[in-house]
Design an enzyme around this catalytic site. Structure first.
Site, mmCIF file in Angstrom:
data_model
loop_
_atom_site.group_PDB
_atom_site.id
_atom_site.type_symbol
_atom_site.label_atom_id
_atom_site.label_comp_id
_atom_site.label_asym_id
_atom_site.label_seq_id
_atom_site.Cartn_x
_atom_site.Cartn_y
_atom_site.Cartn_z
ATOM 1 N N GLU A 249 0.835 -1.216 0.000
ATOM 2 C CA GLU A 249 0.000 0.000 0.000
ATOM 3 C C GLU A 249 0.865 1.259 0.000
ATOM 4 O O GLU A 249 0.567 2.224 -0.699
ATOM 5 C CB GLU A 249 -0.950 0.018 1.207
ATOM 6 C CG GLU A 249 -2.015 -1.064 1.195
ATOM 7 C CD GLU A 249 -3.086 -0.882 0.116
ATOM 8 O OE1 GLU A 249 -3.088 0.141 -0.573
ATOM 9 O OE2 GLU A 249 -3.922 -1.803 -0.032
ATOM 10 N N ARG A 253 0.678 3.755 -3.254
ATOM 11 C CA ARG A 253 0.061 5.067 -3.033
ATOM 12 C C ARG A 253 1.098 6.160 -2.801
ATOM 13 O O ARG A 253 1.037 7.216 -3.422
ATOM 14 C CB ARG A 253 -0.894 5.018 -1.837
ATOM 15 C CG ARG A 253 -2.000 3.998 -2.042
ATOM 16 C CD ARG A 253 -3.098 4.155 -1.030
ATOM 17 N NE ARG A 253 -3.822 2.902 -0.868
ATOM 18 C CZ ARG A 253 -5.072 2.799 -0.460
ATOM 19 N NH1 ARG A 253 -5.753 3.871 -0.157
ATOM 20 N NH2 ARG A 253 -5.654 1.624 -0.323
ATOM 21 N N ASP A 382 -4.487 -9.875 -8.492
ATOM 22 C CA ASP A 382 -4.717 -8.901 -9.582
ATOM 23 C C ASP A 382 -3.512 -8.147 -10.160
ATOM 24 O O ASP A 382 -3.107 -8.369 -11.309
ATOM 25 C CB ASP A 382 -5.807 -7.903 -9.164
ATOM 26 C CG ASP A 382 -5.598 -7.278 -7.772
ATOM 27 O OD1 ASP A 382 -4.549 -7.498 -7.170
ATOM 28 O OD2 ASP A 382 -6.516 -6.567 -7.287
ATOM 29 N N GLU A 516 -12.077 0.140 -10.428
ATOM 30 C CA GLU A 516 -11.716 -0.821 -11.485
ATOM 31 C C GLU A 516 -12.644 -0.835 -12.690
ATOM 32 O O GLU A 516 -12.182 -1.003 -13.833
ATOM 33 C CB GLU A 516 -11.604 -2.236 -10.891
ATOM 34 C CG GLU A 516 -10.437 -2.421 -9.920
ATOM 35 C CD GLU A 516 -10.678 -1.844 -8.538
ATOM 36 O OE1 GLU A 516 -11.849 -1.528 -8.220
ATOM 37 O OE2 GLU A 516 -9.704 -1.686 -7.771
ATOM 38 N N THR A 602 -0.716 0.751 -10.402
ATOM 39 C CA THR A 602 -2.012 0.157 -10.055
ATOM 40 C C THR A 602 -2.892 1.107 -9.242
ATOM 41 O O THR A 602 -4.067 0.839 -9.033
ATOM 42 C CB THR A 602 -1.812 -1.189 -9.319
ATOM 43 O OG1 THR A 602 -3.047 -1.882 -9.320
ATOM 44 C CG2 THR A 602 -1.313 -0.981 -7.906
HETATM 45 C C1 DMJ Z 1 -6.247 0.347 -5.260
HETATM 46 O O1 DMJ Z 1 -5.568 0.702 -4.126
HETATM 47 C C2 DMJ Z 1 -5.363 -0.327 -6.238
HETATM 48 O O2 DMJ Z 1 -5.977 -0.291 -7.465
HETATM 49 C C3 DMJ Z 1 -5.027 -1.729 -5.889
HETATM 50 O O3 DMJ Z 1 -4.322 -2.397 -6.902
HETATM 51 C C4 DMJ Z 1 -6.229 -2.555 -5.535
HETATM 52 N N1 DMJ Z 1 -7.400 -1.788 -5.447
HETATM 53 C C5 DMJ Z 1 -7.432 -0.501 -4.871
HETATM 54 C C6 DMJ Z 1 -8.708 0.209 -5.224
HETATM 55 O O4 DMJ Z 1 -9.803 -0.590 -5.370
#
Ligand code: DMJ
Length: 624
Positions: A249, A253, A382, A516, A602
């Site tokens: 995370e 982020r 994912d 998503e 992501t």
């Molecule tokens: C986000 O923090 C990122 O996309 C992560 O890969 C998984 N999903 C959350 C949001 O849904």
């Protein structure tokens, strides 16, 4: 000869007040004799010493070779002077011969070898320059920032699209202003109770919403807010905390957000903070295999895994979602350690057998063996697949290994997990120890966008086939929204027990402002320009406005099938980072953050493609 050395002959120090007129005749005679002897000596030196012209040239024309050699001898020692002279000639002869041999060698080389030699020489000079002080106060290499193309956009010409784009900017403004007003400095906002919310994913690191939102503020040209956020980062963003964080995370982020902010704006503070934080994360890789821990105490550097993860395993989607950021960290810091760590993860994975070509979600970092055989393209799996594809794209398609791993994995997913419901909806199921669970998560819906993004490079003429798969997944995910009361998607939906694309368990009915589905609409729009994707995006905007907008910001809802929303009171930082950014781009022209120059991490943080034609020394903010 220096003037000062003549003085003793013109004035005798012991004669205190005597003037030249007071010399006696004998004294005058002696002085004259000494003076004429001196003059004779000087002429002798000029005319009679051998090859005096060279000595003169050494005086008047400062050839460094001559100067260096003559300094070693005395002027009056003619033998040594002759020896020195010969040495110089010999050296010149040797240098000429060496140059001739090198020229001959070069002529025999192929052009690519010559190019490589030049490059090696350039690299050597670059490294020498760095070690001579090409570093700043923080010991980072000095980088000349060049903004990648498409960092800023322009208004669309179509009035309806322009208006919708404006609306999304207004939504961002409302989300941001509410956070500013009620939760400034906290990680997230509680929009119903109108106060700060601190997620334990970030330990005691603060300001997740600020860092996650930076690039969206820039992309939407909210420059004043961007400046305010920058100032907060400069003054308050601190990683010297005694707290345990989620490596994944914090990477997607914070590191991702800081990197994007740097590449968009060129502000050094973001590069420095991203590298500082990246360095703090490095101890997570101290495991017997180099597969990082999920959790890390930033102060002690001690890591561990989630207690619920199969036999102390690390999670595929977590250790497999560091690649893009870490490649850029190496680029911006000059420290290869970041890239080495993520390349090692690939090595470990390459050595393992994959059940039916699939990657289980759990891997033990001590033994290097898979944990439970649970496979998912949604939660826990994912973004690992996403980063294989994007590693290849971000390397300007030079990372052939990443490419192969991605298309092989996608083939295995198609064979073992992708299914069509009796009602004709394509979905990606989950796999548990060889059995399929006919369930798809909201998280899995990103796969429509991923498959569309990779379709162009698909092997064996599969481009069209993959575009169809992507479109079908987009349709299924749209159905998961359309089949609810609030027109917002559930966290998970099933294709069994007589239902299709509907959540059947209470704990799968919530919606937490996730991006998503909208992400997939954005990719599908860019690749097809089919207006339905903009329409579907607009439907989501209306549902967000109707059910998630509250007095103090935007909130998730607990049940998308309920007749009215029950708010969960959290404005997730990814709502500003991803959901609103993807919506804005859905209604923007394609040349804003174009895919040939940018890859989204992501968390939707855009990172520039590292162009292959630009070498390290040509463009320091591009990776080789
Ligand atoms: C986000 O923090 C990122 O996309 C992560 O890969 C998984 N999903 C959350 C949001 O849904």
């Amino acid at each position: 000869m220096p003037v000062a050395t003549l003085l003793p002959f013109t004035a005798t120090p012991s004669r205190k007040s005597s003037s030249p007129t007071s010399f006696r005749l004998t004294e005058k005679f002696i002085l004259l004799l000494v003076f004429s002897a001196f003059i004779t000596l000087c002429f002798g030196a000029i005319f009679f010493l051998p090859d005096s012209s060279k000595l003169l040239s050494g005086v008047f024309f400062h050839s460094s070779a001559v100067e260096t050699n003559t300094r070693k001898g005395t002027d009056s020692d003619s033998n040594i002077a002759v020896g020195t002279d010969e040495k110089i000639l010999a050296k010149i002869r040797k240098d000429h011969e060496k140059a001739l041999v090198e020229a001959k060698d070069t002529l025999q080389k192929r052009p690519d070898e010559i190019k490589q030699d030049i490059q090696n020489e350039k690299d050597k000079v670059f490294k020498e320059d760095l070690s001579k002080g090409g570093k700043d106060d923080d010991n980072l290499p000095v980088i000349e920032y060049v903004q990648p193309p498409g960092a800023t956009g322009h208004e669309p010409s179509d009035p309806e699209t322009k208006e919708r784009r404006e609306k999304i900017k207004e939504m961002m403004k409302f989300a941001w202003d509410s956070y500013k007003r009620y939760a400034w400095g906290s990680n997230e906002l509680r929009p119903v109770s109108m106060q700060g919310h601190s997620s334990n994913l970030f330990g005691s690191i603060k300001g997740a919403t600020i860092v996650d939102a930076l690039d969206t503020l820039y992309v939407m040209e909210m420059y004043e807010d961007f400046e305010m956020a920058t100032e907060w980062v400069e003054k308050n963003l601190d990683f010297n905390v005694n707290a345990e964080v989620s490596v994944f995370e914090v990477n997607i982020r914070f590191v991702g957000g800081l990197l994007s902010a740097y590449y968009l704006s060129g502000k050094e503070v973001f590069r420095k903070k991203a590298i500082q934080l990246g360095e703090k994360l490095l101890p997570a890789f101290k495991t017997p295999t180099g597969i990082p821990w999920a959790l890390l105490n930033l102060k002690s550097g001690i890591g561990r895994n989630w207690p619920w993860a199969s036999g102390g395993s690390s999670i595929l989607a977590e250790y497999g979602t560091l690649h893009l950021e870490f490649m850029h960290l190496s680029k911006l810091s000059g420290n290869p350690a970041f890239a080495e760590k993520v390349m090692n993860i690939r090595k470990v994975l390459n050595r393992l057998d994959k059940p039916q070509g699939l990657y289980p979600n759990y891997l033990n970092p001590n033994s290097g063996q898979w944990g439970q055989h649970h496979v998912s393209v949604g939660g826990l799996g994912d973004s690992f697949y996403e980063y294989l594809l994007k590693a290849w794209l971000m390397s300007d398609k030079t990372d052939e290994e990443g490419k192969k791993l991605y298309y092989d994995a996608l083939q295995a997913i198609e064979t073992s997990l992708m299914r069509k419901s009796s009602g004709g909806l394509t979905y990606i199921a989950e796999w548990k120890g060889g059995l399929l669970e006919h369930k798809m998560g909201h998280l899995t819906c990103f796969a429509g966008g991923m498959i569309a993004l990779g379709a162009d490079g698909a092997p064996e003429d599969k481009t069209g086939h993959q575009m169809e798969q992507a479109a079908e997944i987009a349709r299924t995910c749209h159905e998961s929204y359309a089949r609810t009361t609030l027109k917002l998607g559930p966290e998970g939906f099933r294709f069994d027990g007589g239902v299709e694309a509907i959540a059947t368990r209470q704990n799968e009915k919530y919606f937490i402002l996730r991006p998503e589905v909208i992400e997939t609409y954005m990719y599908m729009w860019r690749f097809t320009h089919d207006p339905k994707y903009r329409e579907w995006g607009w439907e989501a905007v209306q549902a967000l406005e109707k059910h998630c907008r509250v007095e103090g910001g935007y909130s998730g809802v607990r049940d998308v099938y309920a007749s009215s929303p029950n708010h969960d009171d959290v404005q997730q930082s990814f709502y500003l980072a991803e959901t609103l950014k993807y919506l804005f781009l859905l209604f923007s022209d394609d040349d804003h953050l174009p895919f040939e120059h940018w890859v989204f991490n992501t968390e939707a943080h855009p990172l520039p493609v590292i162009k292959k034609e630009m070498t390290d020394t040509d463009k320091p903010n591009q990776l080789e």
